[in-house]
Design a protein around this motif. Structure first.
Motif, PDB file in Angstrom:
ATOM      1  N   ALA A  62       4.963  11.333   3.137  1.00  9.18           N
ATOM      2  CA  ALA A  62       3.525  11.227   3.355  1.00  9.18           C
ATOM      3  C   ALA A  62       2.757  11.977   2.264  1.00  9.18           C
ATOM      4  CB  ALA A  62       3.162  11.772   4.738  1.00  9.18           C
ATOM      5  N   VAL A  63       3.197  13.194   1.951  1.00  9.06           N
ATOM      6  CA  VAL A  63       2.544  13.979   0.894  1.00  9.06           C
ATOM      7  C   VAL A  63       2.706  13.281  -0.451  1.00  9.06           C
ATOM      8  CG1 VAL A  63       2.615  16.168  -0.379  1.00  9.06           C
ATOM      9  CG2 VAL A  63       2.767  16.166   2.116  1.00  9.06           C
ATOM     10  N   GLY A 109       3.136  10.000  -1.052  1.00  8.02           N
ATOM     11  CA  GLY A 109       2.268   8.822  -1.121  1.00  8.02           C
ATOM     12  C   GLY A 109       0.809   9.193  -1.248  1.00  8.02           C
ATOM     13  N   TRP A 110       0.368  10.158  -0.427  1.00  7.91           N
ATOM     14  CA  TRP A 110      -1.036  10.585  -0.478  1.00  7.91           C
ATOM     15  C   TRP A 110      -1.355  11.251  -1.809  1.00  7.91           C
ATOM     16  CZ3 TRP A 110      -3.050  15.548  -0.996  1.00  7.91           C
ATOM     17  CH2 TRP A 110      -4.444  15.653  -0.809  1.00  7.91           C
ATOM     18  N   THR A 150       1.220  16.416  -7.676  1.00 10.14           N
ATOM     19  CA  THR A 150       2.142  16.106  -6.582  1.00 10.14           C
ATOM     20  C   THR A 150       3.519  16.692  -6.850  1.00 10.14           C
ATOM     21  OG1 THR A 150       0.955  14.039  -6.129  1.00 10.14           O
ATOM     22  CG2 THR A 150       3.174  14.244  -5.235  1.00 10.14           C
ATOM     23  N   ASP A 206       0.852  -1.186   0.000  1.00 13.83           N
ATOM     24  CA  ASP A 206       0.000   0.000   0.000  1.00 13.83           C
ATOM     25  C   ASP A 206       0.892   1.242   0.000  1.00 13.83           C
ATOM     26  OD1 ASP A 206      -2.950   1.043   0.572  1.00 13.83           O
ATOM     27  OD2 ASP A 206      -1.573   2.211   1.827  1.00 13.83           O
ATOM     28  N   GLY A 257       0.050   4.480   0.434  1.00 14.36           N
ATOM     29  CA  GLY A 257      -0.239   5.399   1.537  1.00 14.36           C
ATOM     30  C   GLY A 257       0.386   4.939   2.838  1.00 14.36           C
ATOM     31  N   THR A 258       0.301   3.649   3.121  1.00 13.57           N
ATOM     32  CA  THR A 258       0.901   3.107   4.343  1.00 13.57           C
ATOM     33  C   THR A 258       2.415   3.247   4.305  1.00 13.57           C
ATOM     34  OG1 THR A 258      -0.901   1.516   4.582  1.00 13.57           O
ATOM     35  CG2 THR A 258       1.137   1.045   5.769  1.00 13.57           C
ATOM     36  N   ASP A 272      -1.665   8.801  -4.678  1.00 12.08           N
ATOM     37  CA  ASP A 272      -2.881   7.983  -4.527  1.00 12.08           C
ATOM     38  C   ASP A 272      -4.143   8.753  -4.894  1.00 12.08           C
ATOM     39  OD1 ASP A 272      -2.327   5.385  -3.952  1.00 12.08           O
ATOM     40  OD2 ASP A 272      -2.317   5.626  -1.778  1.00 12.08           O
ATOM     41  N   THR A 273      -4.153  10.059  -4.594  1.00 17.46           N
ATOM     42  CA  THR A 273      -5.407  10.816  -4.705  1.00 17.46           C
ATOM     43  C   THR A 273      -5.472  11.756  -5.902  1.00 17.46           C
ATOM     44  OG1 THR A 273      -4.524  12.492  -3.188  1.00 17.46           O
ATOM     45  CG2 THR A 273      -5.821  10.712  -2.222  1.00 17.46           C
ATOM     46  N   LEU A 303       3.201   6.709   5.271  1.00 15.09           N
ATOM     47  CA  LEU A 303       2.989   6.956   6.703  1.00 15.09           C
ATOM     48  C   LEU A 303       4.113   6.365   7.550  1.00 15.09           C
ATOM     49  CD1 LEU A 303      -0.870   6.405   7.065  1.00 15.09           C
ATOM     50  CD2 LEU A 303       0.387   8.556   7.246  1.00 15.09           C
TER      51      LEU A 303
END
Length: 422
Positions: A365-366, A368-369, A379, A47, A49-50, A372-373, A53
């Motif tokens: 974190a930014v 990965g997020w 990004t 994953d 996002g994980t 994903d989004t 994190l």
């Protein structure tokens, strides 16, 4: 508290070479482990996002340890702290090998071990950097910083492909390499002949609060320091965010770890070239220009990467990112090490790293997020804007722009009322 004579070349200083060997062995292991760890996390959790994190928690560990580490480095004999850093680092990596080998590793376990290792690194490892001004003369600091950059780049050239190859064989091999690097650092440190007390014998004892207040007062007494910190913060967040976003984007597309590792090799080769050029640049180009221009180039690279070019173009962009970093570090770090008293090296270095790195844990974190989004383009552009803002701070701040070449640092610092002391 004295330093070696300025006439002794660094390559002929036995104590400096012992110190350098310890850091080199540590860097080899850390480089392999640092490259592989996000990929290990992604392979375990599957994953993005994980993975981001976990990297955020890892970065938070470094931040939490910075201030206590700086205080320790200015109160406890520094060689002893460096030894302890290597021993504890080896223990943490042994635990990581164990959980991966037994199959009990998960996001929480990996995050805890990552936090512990980075906390250990800044809590105890800060002493190693604080020793440098006691090992080499201040006139040789720019060259010593450049050597460090070149050493790190040379290690990075190999750590990506080696880390990828080891990861292809087994999840446990990269942390095992990092464990051996920590043990090598311990062995090299044991050969060092001198002791590195932060204060002269008979110096007045002070409280932790007094030490921290003194360092903070020194830090904010000149606007130039605040400008450099703002620029460094932008570089740490923006450049690391770009690199991490590229890594995750390629991994999610199924690009093999060995090919991703080659990009790290290109980046390291560019840093190595920059490290070769840095000593001459620091002596001939004003420090202010060396601190600002590469950041603006990095912002341009971020815009370029936003359009998701192929591997060859990403490699070219990495080359531009890397070649300017040694000049930035050799000039700005050398200047601030030069004007910082020996007794304050740990605290001031930790405070500067805390401020300049405070936003850096947000980068993975930014990344990965964001991937994903909102996707690759927005990004990458976010990180490019961050770098552009850092360059703008440097351009608008006259204090930073006016720092001259390295041979004129001492005269300039005295004229401007900046503290210069041993």
């Amino acid at each position: 508290m004295s330093v070696p004579a300025a006439t002794t070349p660094l390559r002929r200083s036995p104590e400096y070479l012992r110190w350098l060997m310890g850091d080199l062995l540590l860097d080899i292991g850390t480089g392999i482990g640092a490259f592989a760890f996000p990929l290990v996390t992604f392979m375990v959790t599957d994953d993005l996002g994980t993975t981001g994190l976990v990297a955020l928690v890892q970065g938070a560990g470094a931040l939490v340890g910075l201030i206590p580490g700086g205080l320790l480095a200015d109160r406890v004999e520094r060689r002893r702290l460096r030894l302890l850093a290597g021993v504890v680092g080896a223990i943490v990596q042994a635990m990581l090998v164990l959980v991966l080998a037994t199959g009990v590793a998960g996001a929480v376990v990996l995050a805890v071990l990552a936090f512990a290792d980075r906390f250990r690194e800044t809590l105890l490892g800060s002493a190693s950097h604080a020793m440098l001004k006691q090992i080499v003369p201040t006139t040789q600091l720019p060259r010593a910083v450049s050597v460090n950059q070149g050493r790190e780049a040379a290690v990075e050239m190999a750590s990506g492909p080696v880390g990828g190859a080891l990861l292809g064989l087994s999840l446990v091999f990269p942390p095992l390499a990092q464990l051996l690097g920590n043990l090598g650092s311990v062995a090299a440190t044991l050969t060092m002949r001198r002791r590195y007390f932060p204060r002269t014998e008979g110096a007045e004892r002070t409280s932790v609060a007094e030490d921290l207040r003194e360092a903070l007062a020194w830090m904010i007494s000149q606007p130039i320091r605040l400008q450099v910190l703002a620029l460094a913060s932008a570089v740490n967040l923006g450049a690391n965010g770009l690199i991490f976003a590229v890594l995750l984007d390629l991994a999610s597309d199924g690009v093999p770890a060995t090919r991703i590792g080659l990009l790290n090799t290109v980046l390291a080769a560019a840093i190595l070239l920059g490290a070769v050029l840095a000593p001459r640049l620091v002596d001939t180009v004003p420090t202010g220009a060396l601190a600002i221009v590469p950041v603006l180039l990095m912002a341009g690279v971020g815009i370029f990467l936003a359009f998701a070019p192929g591997m060859l173009w990403i490699g070219a962009a990495y080359g531009v990112l890397g070649i300017g970093l040694p000049a930035i570090n050799a000039s700005s770090q050398g200047f601030f090490t030069h004007i910082t008293p020996i007794a304050m090296q740990g605290r001031v270095s930790s405070l500067m790293r805390l401020v300049s790195s405070a936003l850096m844990p947000l980068a993975p974190a930014v990344a990965g997020w964001g991937l994903d989004t909102v996707g690759t383009l927005p990004t990458m552009l976010v990180f490019a804007v961050v770098l552009a803002l850092g360059g703008l701070v440097g351009l608008l701040g006259p204090d930073l722009r006016r720092i001259p070449t390295a041979p004129r640092w001492e005269t300039y610092a005295r004229q401007e009322g900046l503290a210069v002391g041993e």
